[in-house]
Design a protein around this motif. Structure first.
Motif, PDB file in Angstrom:
ATOM      1  N   GLY A 287       0.807  -1.221   0.000  1.00 39.68           N
ATOM      2  CA  GLY A 287       0.000   0.000   0.000  1.00 39.68           C
ATOM      3  C   GLY A 287       0.836   1.264   0.000  1.00 39.68           C
ATOM      4  N   ALA A 288       1.917   1.275   0.796  1.00 38.44           N
ATOM      5  CA  ALA A 288       2.752   2.469   0.874  1.00 38.44           C
ATOM      6  C   ALA A 288       3.475   2.722  -0.442  1.00 38.44           C
ATOM      7  N   ARG A 289       3.896   1.662  -1.104  1.00 38.21           N
ATOM      8  CA  ARG A 289       4.562   1.830  -2.400  1.00 38.21           C
ATOM      9  C   ARG A 289       3.595   2.453  -3.416  1.00 38.21           C
ATOM     10  N   GLN A 290       2.344   2.009  -3.383  1.00 42.29           N
ATOM     11  CA  GLN A 290       1.344   2.581  -4.284  1.00 42.29           C
ATOM     12  C   GLN A 290       1.114   4.058  -3.980  1.00 42.29           C
ATOM     13  N   LYS A 291       1.072   4.386  -2.679  1.00 44.76           N
ATOM     14  CA  LYS A 291       0.895   5.791  -2.292  1.00 44.76           C
ATOM     15  C   LYS A 291       2.074   6.637  -2.771  1.00 44.76           C
ATOM     16  N   ALA A 292       3.291   6.094  -2.653  1.00 46.26           N
ATOM     17  CA  ALA A 292       4.472   6.818  -3.122  1.00 46.26           C
ATOM     18  C   ALA A 292       4.395   7.057  -4.626  1.00 46.26           C
ATOM     19  N   ASP A 293       3.945   6.045  -5.361  1.00 44.69           N
ATOM     20  CA  ASP A 293       3.803   6.194  -6.810  1.00 44.69           C
ATOM     21  C   ASP A 293       2.770   7.265  -7.152  1.00 44.69           C
ATOM     22  N   GLN A 294       1.685   7.319  -6.375  1.00 46.73           N
ATOM     23  CA  GLN A 294       0.616   8.293  -6.638  1.00 46.73           C
ATOM     24  C   GLN A 294       1.114   9.726  -6.539  1.00 46.73           C
ATOM     25  N   ILE A 295       1.984   9.976  -5.557  1.00 46.00           N
ATOM     26  CA  ILE A 295       2.437  11.356  -5.338  1.00 46.00           C
ATOM     27  C   ILE A 295       3.837  11.590  -5.902  1.00 46.00           C
ATOM     28  N   ALA A 296       4.362  10.595  -6.642  1.00 44.87           N
ATOM     29  CA  ALA A 296       5.685  10.712  -7.267  1.00 44.87           C
ATOM     30  C   ALA A 296       6.770  11.004  -6.229  1.00 44.87           C
ATOM     31  N   ALA A 297       6.689  10.314  -5.080  1.00 48.56           N
ATOM     32  CA  ALA A 297       7.705  10.433  -4.029  1.00 48.56           C
ATOM     33  C   ALA A 297       8.501   9.142  -3.960  1.00 48.56           C
ATOM     34  N   PRO A 298       9.760   9.194  -3.534  1.00 47.29           N
ATOM     35  CA  PRO A 298      10.552   7.969  -3.418  1.00 47.29           C
ATOM     36  C   PRO A 298       9.946   7.009  -2.387  1.00 47.29           C
ATOM     37  N   PHE A 299       9.952   5.718  -2.712  1.00 45.09           N
ATOM     38  CA  PHE A 299       9.592   4.692  -1.735  1.00 45.09           C
ATOM     39  C   PHE A 299      10.888   4.233  -1.102  1.00 45.09           C
ATOM     40  N   LEU A 300      11.050   4.504   0.191  1.00 47.07           N
ATOM     41  CA  LEU A 300      12.352   4.329   0.842  1.00 47.07           C
ATOM     42  C   LEU A 300      12.576   2.929   1.387  1.00 47.07           C
ATOM     43  N   GLY A 301      11.507   2.132   1.516  1.00 49.50           N
ATOM     44  CA  GLY A 301      11.730   0.778   1.986  1.00 49.50           C
ATOM     45  C   GLY A 301      10.564   0.253   2.796  1.00 49.50           C
ATOM     46  N   GLU A 302      10.597  -1.069   3.073  1.00 53.15           N
ATOM     47  CA  GLU A 302       9.553  -1.714   3.869  1.00 53.15           C
ATOM     48  C   GLU A 302      10.198  -2.658   4.847  1.00 53.15           C
TER      49      GLU A 302
END
Length: 302
Positions: A287-302
């Motif tokens: 879910g967080a990766r999808q949110k990062a993609d939505q706002i064009a922000a880096p996904f830093l890890g899980e």
């Protein structure tokens, strides 16, 4: 190409390589010294500030590749790293001296925000940076417990002396109240305490100040944005939908206050059974990766 020509080409090439901290060409900052070129093999010293020593290996590799691409006759380049003193400048009007201020935030409590803030601060310090950690979660200060710190800050030279975790200065409401005491403050008192922590604590000269924000979308972010220029915010959330909704609200709050989102971290992304090695997605996944993609922000890890 003889050694003198290679030497000249190497120095000229520095016009096109920027210092990661200031964005200025290395040829203008005086950070590359001690040049030696013999039989096509070069040596030099790259001087980096404590802030940039955190990415020392990456910078050295990038510079080596760049110089090889710019100087065809260069057979090899050995780069030694040394310290470069570039003091931090005061931020805003409150006297805080730091190069970067990073807020760690979450839309809701209990997602591991304080854990990440403490881990970020300790890691940056371990990598050689000068770091301070401010626990701005006035109602639920947990940083002192996480770091095993206790005691009451003292006043010296009209400044609050922070409690130290090793050499790292730490300030938290948890040092000022009893362990089980509740803080029942309205907004103005909360904002006043944030201002005092920033303005009146003897932080010293910092590369990074990490701020553990209160959960939710209150007015602390607005107060901070008015006091100091924040470098950006790291958003922490868990995978389930309700947490992502709250994370979206936190992101919106920072966007409204013009604080950049540096990236998103997904915590509690899975439980791995130590006996079988199988991972269970207790709260869902991705879910967080999808949110990062939505706002064009880096996904830093899980």
């Amino acid at each position: 190409m003889n050694d003198l020509e290679i030497h000249q080409q190497l120095q000229k090439a520095l016009d096109g390589f920027k210092d990661p901290e200031t964005g200025r060409p290395l040829s203008k900052t005086g950070q590359v010294t001690d040049w030696v070129v013999a039989d096509g093999h070069g040596k030099c010293t790259l001087r980096l500030t404590s802030m940039i020593r955190t990415i020392e290996t990456e910078v050295v590799q990038r510079l080596q590749s760049y110089l090889h691409s710019q100087v065809p006759g260069l057979k090899s380049i050995e780069i030694r790293v040394d310290d470069f003193d570039r003091p931090a400048q005061p931020l805003g009007t409150i006297g805080l001296t730091a190069k970067a201020v990073i807020a760690v935030a979450a839309g809701k409590g209990g997602v591991g925000k304080s854990t990440l803030a403490a881990a970020m601060a300790l890691t940056l310090e371990k990598l050689g940076a000068k770091v301070g950690l401010m626990d701005a979660d006035i109602y639920g200060p947990s940083v002192p417990h996480m770091l095993g710190l206790e005691g009451r800050p003292q006043i010296a030279d009209s400044k609050i002396q922070p409690i130290r975790s090793g050499t790292m200065p730490v300030m938290s409401m948890g040092f000022l109240i009893e362990r089980d005491q509740a803080v029942a403050w309205r907004g103005p008192m909360l904002n006043g305490s944030i201002t005092q922590f920033l303005r009146d604590t003897a932080w010293g000269d910092l590369d990074f100040l990490i701020i553990d924000m209160p959960p939710g979308t209150g007015d602390v972010a607005i107060t901070l944005s008015q006091l100091i220029p924040l470098t950006g915010a790291v958003i922490v959330c868990t995978p389930q939908e309700v947490a992502l909704l709250d994370a979206g609200k936190a992101i919106s709050m920072f966007e409204k206050t013009k604080i950049p989102i540096l990236g998103i971290v997904e915590n509690m992304s899975g439980f791995t059974d130590p006996e079988t090695g199988k991972t269970f997605d207790i709260f869902g996944r991705g879910g967080a990766r999808q949110k990062a993609d939505q706002i064009a922000a880096p996904f830093l890890g899980e």
